[in-house]
Design an enzyme around this catalytic site. Sequence first.
Site, short mmCIF file in Angstrom:
data_model
loop_
_atom_site.label_atom_id
_atom_site.label_comp_id
_atom_site.label_asym_id
_atom_site.label_seq_id
_atom_site.Cartn_x
_atom_site.Cartn_y
_atom_site.Cartn_z
N ASN A 108 0.87 -1.18 0.00
CA ASN A 108 0.00 0.00 0.00
C ASN A 108 0.91 1.23 0.00
OD1 ASN A 108 -1.86 1.99 0.40
ND2 ASN A 108 -2.74 1.12 2.27
N ARG A 164 -2.53 -2.17 -3.38
CA ARG A 164 -3.78 -1.47 -3.10
C ARG A 164 -3.79 -0.19 -3.93
NH1 ARG A 164 -5.77 1.94 2.06
NH2 ARG A 164 -7.86 2.21 1.28
N ARG A 209 -13.90 13.07 9.48
CA ARG A 209 -14.80 13.49 8.39
C ARG A 209 -16.22 13.69 8.91
NH1 ARG A 209 -12.62 8.75 5.26
NH2 ARG A 209 -10.72 9.50 4.26
N GLU A 240 -7.24 -6.75 4.83
CA GLU A 240 -7.13 -6.29 3.44
C GLU A 240 -5.89 -6.87 2.75
OE1 GLU A 240 -8.83 -1.91 3.33
OE2 GLU A 240 -8.19 -2.49 5.33
#
Length: 405
Positions: free
Chosen positions: A8, A92, A242, A386
């Site tokens: 990643n 990724r 967020r 992942e």
Amino acid sequence: MSKIMAVNAGSSSLKFQLLEMTKTSEVVLTEGIFEKIGQPEPIFTIKYDGKKDSKFVPEVRNHADSVAMLLKVLVEKGIVKDLNEIKGVGHRILHCGEKYSDSVIMNEESIAVVESVNDLGPLHNPANLTGVRAFMKALPDVVNVGVFDTSFHLTMPDEAYMYACPYEWYEKYRVRKYGFHGTSHKYVAYRTAEILGKPLEELRIITCHIGNGASLAAIKYGKVVDTSMGLTPLDGLVMGTRSGTLDPAVIQFISNHEGFTSNRIVDILNKKSGFYGFTGGHSDAREVRALQAEGDYKADLILRMQEKSIADYIGQYFVYMGGVDVIVFTAGIGEKSPECRLHVIDRIKEALQIEIDEKVNEIKGEELEISTPNSKVKVLVVPTNEELMIARDCIRVGKIELEEK
Ligand code: ADP
């Protein structure tokens, strides 16, 4: 033995995990991260054999240098005897727009396709591709596979992914909902089907990926039919930094009052909102819970708002799928916060006839069935992985032959 690297690459970092994969086993050999690449004092951390080494590596000036150093260290430490044991590298990659509904082999053609949607992931896509190019150069004979955060969601129907703004925005700029965390939602959905001993094609699943970033997916008979993030990861749930969904007119309203540009406001909504914006800078759920326990009103409020937002989406997806067989919690908060799980279920248990075993729910970070046998809907906790999903996709798409054991 086949070793697969899951990578990643971010703008100033490169995370890696090396797995040894056979037809019957999946073992992590080592993992680590290069941080502050491109800055004066980059740091390289590697974990192996229960040890953790961390050091400054000023000679690492770019991603290619970090890959060269990583490969050298793998041999030096005897983690691999020869680099040709590495049979594939899975990367990724944030965004593939509408181009790939599955992972793909990375070559000049697919790199160009990913570059063509860089406007949809301007921070991540170019950085992700830097990682791809660095490995292509360092291991030219090894297959590289791109695993996209958005691919799993491409099965959404048009009515779920379109925004009701002028249609030409879609035609000209591909403005629509894409969704993110796809690799995690996919891993968790497959694992859930395995745990329940049923084909994915027979299950209606709501996967709740609640980490610092957070999103839900409605997966009906193996296909995502809706998800909570949108064109960007800003949309949907209340998150660590967020805001999640709000009336877009807030942007104009604040711009008029504060004189901020829309770029600056969206930046604030991404980086200084959610938990962070209500608690004077705490984005970590554990810290927000601690404030709540001390009686802090705003910490309590933002946690309730997140829990309400998760419950609201579950209700929406329950109706949209005509029911739900299993709700699954994953990622940092989903796996390790019994409070979050309990409070979300409290909000939906009457409507969905869910019963939770509160004792089992207290367990953190493990695969669990937290609903009781009486519950109409099963509720599971499935730790996400992942890297493993990326390694598996690398093997499948790269057609890598594995040994039996
Ligand atoms: P991301 O990958 O999006 O950065 P993670 O999935 O690692 O995020 O989740 C990070 C979040 O998980 C943080 O808000 C952190 O506070 C929360 N978390 C981690 N451990 C625990 C815990 N034991 N209890 C509650 N929350 C936790």
